[in-house]
Design an enzyme around this catalytic site. Structure first.
Site, short mmCIF file in Angstrom:
data_model
loop_
_atom_site.label_atom_id
_atom_site.label_comp_id
_atom_site.label_asym_id
_atom_site.label_seq_id
_atom_site.Cartn_x
_atom_site.Cartn_y
_atom_site.Cartn_z
CE LYS A 121 50.37 40.87 46.18
NZ LYS A 121 49.00 41.87 45.94
CG ASP A 139 48.35 42.19 51.46
OD1 ASP A 139 48.79 42.07 52.67
OD2 ASP A 139 47.08 41.95 51.25
#
Length: 279
Positions: A121, A139
């Site tokens: 991420k 996220d």
């Protein structure tokens, strides 16, 4: 409507609601962005923005931070989540940047994920925001919004959501979609109390449709006879059982009949929960 068509319509509406989608992390250089994103893990951007000015004044680049020990970095970031782990990660990452990458933030995703405190991420955010490469960083906000709306179908991991979004959103829109979903999740599609009353997507949202399908409240229940009321069995009870429904959601159930058509006798509200995607 296909998921590609839904995704396109969702993005069109979010562009109107959020005309300037971009990261809310404050940074001036690629190094500052990398550090800020590492600090933002399980922490708010607002909190990160409060600590980074002093941190970057003390350590303006990778070479300066590489000279610091974790316990020297810690006081600057003590108010973020997991400050001990993050201080250690920042010190290690700064040394790797100095020793392996000439003090510069690498552009390649494969190099970024080698850095301490950098997962998929974080690397996706950096390559997208700093370098303009196509990426969708998933996220908690993106995960929740994509699943709730139904742009992806019941994906249980961030990687699964990312791959599914790749299939329904054009590559040149990935970066914009990432910011639109984050901001929508941060300010409208909240984890605990989504603001459906002001959301521009309710007619497209699977989660909202499930909420509307919940049973209406029952009037006239008597909580003196029991904490819960089973409409199916027409009986009160105090100690519930639990069952997992066909969507994989744990529900309160009548221990005698097994019915999940249960109401709170004090409020008259159904105890049924719709499938949610809070992580």
């Amino acid at each position: 409507m296909t998921r590609k068509e839904k995704a396109a319509l969702v993005l069109d509406r979010l562009r109107v609601a959020i005309p300037a989608p971009e990261t809310e992390l404050q940074y001036r250089t690629e190094f500052e962005l990398l550090i800020a994103v590492i600090l933002s893990a399980q922490c708010t951007d607002e909190r990160v923005n409060l600590v980074t000015p002093a941190l970057f004044e003390a350590y303006p680049d990778a070479r300066a931070m590489a000279e610091a020990e974790a316990d020297e970095i810690f006081p600057f970031i003590r108010s973020v989540t997991y400050p001990n782990n993050k201080a250690t990660a920042l010190a290690k990452t700064a040394r790797m940047l100095r020793d392996d990458f000439g003090g510069e933030v690498p552009r390649a995703h494969a190099d970024l994920v080698k850095l301490a405190g950098v997962g998929r991420k974080t690397a996706n955010v950096v390559v997208s925001v700093a370098f303009g490469d196509a990426a969708i960083a998933v996220d908690t906000h993106v995960f929740r919004v994509a699943n709730r709306i139904g742009i992806v179908r019941d994906k249980k991991t961030p990687d699964g959501v990312e791959k599914a979004l790749h299939r329904v959103i054009p590559r040149d829109e990935w970066a914009e979609a990432h910011h639109l979903f984050i901001l929508h999740g941060r300010y409208t599609c909240l984890a605990r109390a989504p603001k459906c009353e002001v959301c521009p997507l309710t007619d497209l949202c699977d989660y909202f449709a499930s909420l509307q399908a919940l049973p209406e409240p029952l009037k006239g229940l008597d909580p003196k006879q029991g904490r819960y009321y089973s409409k199916t069995a027409k009986r009160y009870f105090d100690t519930p059982a639990t069952k997992v429904d066909r969507h994989g959601t744990e529900q309160i159930a009548d221990p005698w009949s097994g019915s999940m058509n249960v109401f709170d006798a004090r409020t008259g509200q159904t105890t049924k929960k719709v499938k949610d995607y809070r992580v």
